[in-house]
Design a protein around this motif. Structure first.
Motif, PDB file in Angstrom:
ATOM      1  N   LEU A 152       0.777  -1.314  -0.085  1.00  0.00           N
ATOM      2  CA  LEU A 152      -0.105  -0.033   0.013  1.00  0.00           C
ATOM      3  C   LEU A 152       0.732   1.117  -0.063  1.00  0.00           C
ATOM      4  CD1 LEU A 152      -2.551  -1.152   2.607  1.00  0.00           C
ATOM      5  CD2 LEU A 152      -2.801  -1.233   0.128  1.00  0.00           C
ATOM      6  N   ARG A 194       0.871   3.862  -6.535  1.00  0.00           N
ATOM      7  CA  ARG A 194      -0.058   4.850  -6.516  1.00  0.00           C
ATOM      8  C   ARG A 194      -1.325   4.629  -5.711  1.00  0.00           C
ATOM      9  NH1 ARG A 194      -1.513   6.274 -11.765  1.00  0.00           N
ATOM     10  NH2 ARG A 194       1.130   6.373 -11.910  1.00  0.00           N
ATOM     11  N   THR A 195      -1.412   3.632  -4.885  1.00  0.00           N
ATOM     12  CA  THR A 195      -2.266   3.439  -4.164  1.00  0.00           C
ATOM     13  C   THR A 195      -1.988   4.410  -2.822  1.00  0.00           C
ATOM     14  OG1 THR A 195      -2.915   1.183  -4.550  1.00  0.00           O
ATOM     15  CG2 THR A 195      -3.562   1.821  -2.462  1.00  0.00           C
TER      16      THR A 195
END
Length: 416
Positions: free
Chosen positions: A279, A283-284
């Motif tokens: 995570l 990008r997340t």
């Protein structure tokens, strides 16, 4: 004229002078009140923007270091090969700048245009500085110092950098360049980068804006509909993230989203995953952290607009037979659109220029345009390309703003 009329005329003249003096005082007072704001905008916005626009098109490094060669290159017909006279003028300028220890400036500028440009100029400067007299052939001397001087592409790059104005930086910012025939063409695929970065920047900004709207609208509705005592506490909770440093909030998300962070531990504890999810440094993580940081800027304009909507409108629609959901959709929701438009635009524009959060939380393929602007200003000192990328971001923001203002009707926005 009677004696009684003279004092009346004098009184009118004195009244006009007093009114004119009072008007001047009011104008001076108004100017005095506006002056601090005007000076603030001038030095913090207008002058920096103007300087950025200037740096994007001004190219004076070669002209200041090699003035004779720059003047010659500006008159050169690029369809012809450089002759011995051009080699001689350039050679003398390189020799003079090497002895004056200013050759590094020209070397840095040429390095922006061609690979190995700095080594080319510095090696040539060291070779020419050792000469005791002018060589019989400057062409042979330069080519002996570095064979790249025999390549016409090197001379074209020099001609483009000869100043005083250039489109080199602006073309580079949109992955374009000029070929040997002075035509604008696409840069090679391995050198094209910035249009992809701009598209990535817009995509991340749109994603964050949509998430902020989906999360912020229900929360804003709950706060606007809550009793005053509870609404005050909820407003404090909304504003609380703004009282914390952006850097601290970003680092906190690094702690929460890491492999052994609280988020992964909770997901594994409830059995949703068997191994930690990645995570962070992707990008997340960027989207999650930016959504948290920008969420208050979406909520506050929507709350201000919702509080200005009289609750009697929805009650009247329900009393006339409309279902509560229909009354909300057709009566209440359209009146919140000005606040939604203001919040959406505010979050989107702020997200376009984000630097700290993507740099710390994102990976190499998640860096936005602001990262490259910072890189060229702080590390490579390429102010021209940094300014051109700033112009690219400014133009993209302006285009999106005017397009969105036409669609959303921002001229009707009201925040309370």
């Amino acid at each position: 004229m009677t004696a009684a009329a003279i004092p009346a005329t004098q009184d009118r003249s004195r009244l006009r002078r007093d009114l004119a003096r009072a008007g001047r005082r009011r104008r001076l007072l108004a100017i005095g009140l506006i002056a601090p704001l005007f000076l603030f905008l001038l030095f913090s916005f207008i002058i920096p923007i103007g300087d950025m626009l200037r740096r994007a098109v001004v190219d004076s490094e070669i002209a200041e270091t090699w003035p004779h060669a720059a003047a010659m290159l500006r008159q050169w017909d690029r369809r012809k090969d450089p002759d011995e006279a051009m080699f001689a003028v350039l050679g003398r300028d390189i020799e003079a700048s090497a002895k004056a220890h200013t050759v590094a400036t020209a070397a840095r500028r040429l390095n922006y245009a061609i690979d190995g440009g700095r080594s080319l100029v510095m090696d040539t400067g060291r070779a020419l500085r050792k000469l005791d007299a002018e060589p019989p052939s400057w062409r042979e001397a330069l080519v002996a110092a570095n064979p790249a001087w025999g390549d016409k592409k090197t001379w074209i790059a020099l001609a483009e950098a000869s100043g005083p104005l250039t489109d080199f930086y602006l073309l580079t910012a949109v992955d374009l360049e000029r070929d040997s025939a002075n035509r604008i063409v696409h840069r090679p695929a391995q050198q094209s980068l910035y249009i992809e970065v701009l598209a990535r920047t817009v995509l991340i900004s749109v994603t964050v804006t949509v998430l902020c709207l989906l999360l912020g609208f229900p929360l804003a509705y709950y706060v606007a509909s809550a009793p005053p005592d509870r609404a005050g506490l909820l407003m404090i909770l909304v504003l609380l993230p703004l009282w914390t440093s952006l850097l601290v909030r970003t680092v906190a998300w690094i702690v929460l989203l890491q492999d052994q962070g609280i988020v992964n531990q909770m997901l594994m504890a409830v059995g949703l995953i068997d191994a930690p999810l990645r995570l962070i440094f992707n990008r997340t993580g960027v989207v999650i952290a930016m959504t948290h940081v920008l969420l208050p800027f979406m909520i506050l304009p929507i709350i201000a607009t919702m509080r200005s909507i009289p609750p009697t409108y929805v009650r009247a629609a329900i009393s006339l037979g409309a279902h509560p959901a229909v009354a909300f959709w057709k009566v209440y929701l359209p009146q919140t659109l000005p606040g939604v438009a203001a919040g959406t635009l505010l979050v989107f524009i702020m997200a376009l220029g984000y630097y700290v959060t993507p740099t710390l939380v994102g990976g190499p393929k998640d860096q936005m345009l602001a990262y490259f602007i910072a890189f060229y200003t702080t590390q490579s000192s390429n102010w021209g390309l940094a300014a051109a990328l700033g112009v690219l971001l400014l133009v993209a923001t302006a285009i999106l703003y005017f397009a969105y203002s036409r669609l959303a009707g921002l001229n009707q926005v009201r925040l309370g």
